[in-house]
Design an enzyme around this catalytic site. Structure first.
Site, PDB file in Angstrom:
ATOM      1  CB  ALA A 282      46.302  22.439  35.314  1.00 44.68           C
ATOM      2  N   PRO A 284      40.558  24.030  32.221  1.00 46.66           N
ATOM      3  CG  PRO A 284      39.638  25.948  30.983  1.00 46.66           C
ATOM      4  CD  PRO A 284      39.636  25.348  32.174  1.00 46.66           C
ATOM      5  N   GLY A 286      44.053  27.454  31.323  1.00 45.59           N
ATOM      6  CA  GLY A 286      44.284  29.039  31.616  1.00 45.59           C
ATOM      7  C   GLY A 286      45.285  29.940  32.194  1.00 45.59           C
ATOM      8  CE  LYS A 287      42.743  30.721  38.297  1.00 46.11           C
ATOM      9  NZ  LYS A 287      41.495  30.601  37.443  1.00 46.11           N
ATOM     10  CG  ASP A 347      41.751  27.441  39.837  1.00 47.85           C
ATOM     11  OD1 ASP A 347      40.277  28.006  40.729  1.00 47.85           O
ATOM     12  OD2 ASP A 347      41.792  28.107  38.732  1.00 47.85           O
ATOM     13  CB  CYS A 400      35.862  30.951  40.041  1.00 42.97           C
ATOM     14  SG  CYS A 400      35.194  32.516  39.022  1.00 42.97           S
TER      15      CYS A 400
END
Length: 462
Positions: A282, A284, A286-287, A347, A400
């Site tokens: 998780a 930093p 954001g999601k 992520d 990403c």
């Protein structure tokens, strides 16, 4: 590829201001300090530059110029080094790292910004004299005058020569191996150059309206609604930290592609209970912040990150949210029971090749050798994510990066299992054209104005 000096002189203190002949240009000094931080401390420009701008109080015009200089020089470092290597009588790696940063800064102004030669050369020489010393200023002066004599970018690209592959890499400021990776992900040549050129352009600022109405954030910021995420606002420029909604945490800076990657988890069809969500990597935050804001009432969110300092950042992002749990935990050694969650977002740590617009130095830090260890980690994390979700639950795998090995390759390892099925991504985003990459989703800067986010959706079927 830019030379990263292995040794060279120690970075000493700058001469006392009394020894300087005239005041230094504040924008150029700030840009240099960003380059120095990236080179000497492996700093991230997108974190260091805002800090310096706040500390130094540059006016709007100088802050914009410092930003253009710092990010532009970092993006163009490979092309700039190709130019400089023919004008210096030793390998660039043998130069004082400070001198090399100054040469890049001056050369970028001459080649890409077309700053008048007297302004670009004289101000860079002043910096060299103040930062390194008089001897270095002579070298900087001589080399930059040769750069100026060679013309603009197009003239220098012609002079550098090379085959089509080399020319494309230089023209778009990407290492050749990244050009190859993007070609493979795009499936050929047709969109390659536009994609690389878009990846070399300064990105817009994207905001996410987490606990504020988007219309209110649009009015406050002067931006415009994002075309895809119902929570996105796009700004043409400026400092988002000035906004009250951002300072309070009701809104945040987040690329619209990252917002869609988080929303993928929420849009997946689900049978049975929907009460427990997990963001496995998780930091930093954001999601996790977006998921916490959009989850239905009664859903408990668990957010984990292996690094304690990143877990602390997640706690800060979720500080005003109820019914959340933040853990410092490695997703491969999960402290929760198998099958504990209805939805899991992974992520995954990756090369970051999809966010090169926002982290320009990463294109020159990463190497092809970085990919295989990350793929091994990604495969292990995805296996753990699938173990963490209940039968009938879903896992959203996002990176990403568009690199095929980190994306399609990783998902296909999991999809080969007989207890997993792949769910198509594109039908969940009918408002986003050109997102389909087979059954997966892929965003691109030239198509969508976002980072190059990859998305896949998997369901446990037994």
């Amino acid at each position: 590829m830019p030379q990263r000096p292995a040794g060279g002189p120690r970075r000493g203190k700058r001469p006392h201001p009394a020894t300087r002949r005239r005041p230094l240009d504040g924008a150029r000094l700030t840009a240099y300090d960003v380059l120095d931080g990236v080179t000497s401390r492996d700093a991230y420009a997108n974190l260091l530059l805002p800090q310096l701008l706040r500390e130094r109080g540059l006016d709007t015009r100088d802050a914009a110029f410092a930003t253009q200089l710092a990010y532009g020089t970092l993006r163009a470092a490979g092309t700039l080094d190709a130019v400089l290597s023919g004008l210096v009588d030793r390998p660039l790696g043998e130069l004082d790292p400070r001198v090399l940063d100054l040469l890049r800064l001056g050369a970028y102004q001459l080649i890409d910004l077309r700053v008048p030669s007297h302004a670009a050369v004289d101000t860079t020489v002043d910096l060299a004299r103040a930062i390194v010393g008089t001897g270095a200023s002579g070298l900087v002066n001589a080399v930059l005058r040769k750069v100026a004599a060679g013309g603009d970018r197009m003239q220098w690209l012609h002079a550098l020569g090379g085959d089509r592959e080399q020319q494309l890499a230089l023209a778009t400021d990407h290492p050749a191996w990244i050009v190859d990776a993007w070609r493979d992900a795009l499936g050929g040549e047709e969109e390659l150059e536009p994609a690389l050129m878009a990846d070399d352009a300064a990105p817009e600022v994207h905001l996410v309206a987490r606990r504020v109405a988007r219309a209110e954030l649009v009015e406050e910021s002067g931006g415009s609604p994002g075309p895809y995420s119902p929570f996105a606002v796009r700004l043409p420029g400026g400092d988002p930290g000035r906004l009250a909604s951002v300072r309070s945490g009701r809104a945040a800076v987040q690329d619209e592609g990252s917002q869609l990657a988080g929303l993928l988890l929420t849009r997946a069809p689900l049978e049975g209970p929907d009460a427990a969500w997990l963001d496995m990597c998780a930091g930093p935050g954001g999601k996790a912040g977006l998921l916490a804001a959009v989850r239905p009432e009664g859903v408990r969110l668990t957010a984990a990150d292996r690094a304690p300092h990143r877990a602390d950042l997640v706690r800060q992002a979720l500080r005003d949210e109820a019914d959340v749990e933040v853990l410092a935990a490695d997703g491969r050694e999960a402290p929760w029971q198998a099958g504990s969650f209805d939805r899991v977002l992974l992520d995954a740590p990756c090369t970051g090749l999809g966010a090169l617009r926002r982290r320009p130095e990463v294109r020159w830090r990463r190497t092809p050798e970085d990919v295989a260890p990350l793929v091994e980690l990604q495969v292990e994390l995805l296996a753990s994510a699938l173990a963490s979700v209940r039968v009938g639950g879903v896992v959203a795998y996002v990176t990403c990066s568009p690199h095929t090995e980190e994306t399609v390759g990783v998902v296909e390892v999991a999809a080969a299992r007989d207890d997993v099925e792949v769910l198509p991504v594109a039908p969940l985003f009918p408002e986003v054209p050109g997102i389909a990459r087979g059954d997966y989703g892929q965003l691109w800067p030239h198509r969508h104005g976002t980072d190059a986010m990859f998305m896949a959706l998997l369901r446990r079927i037994r």
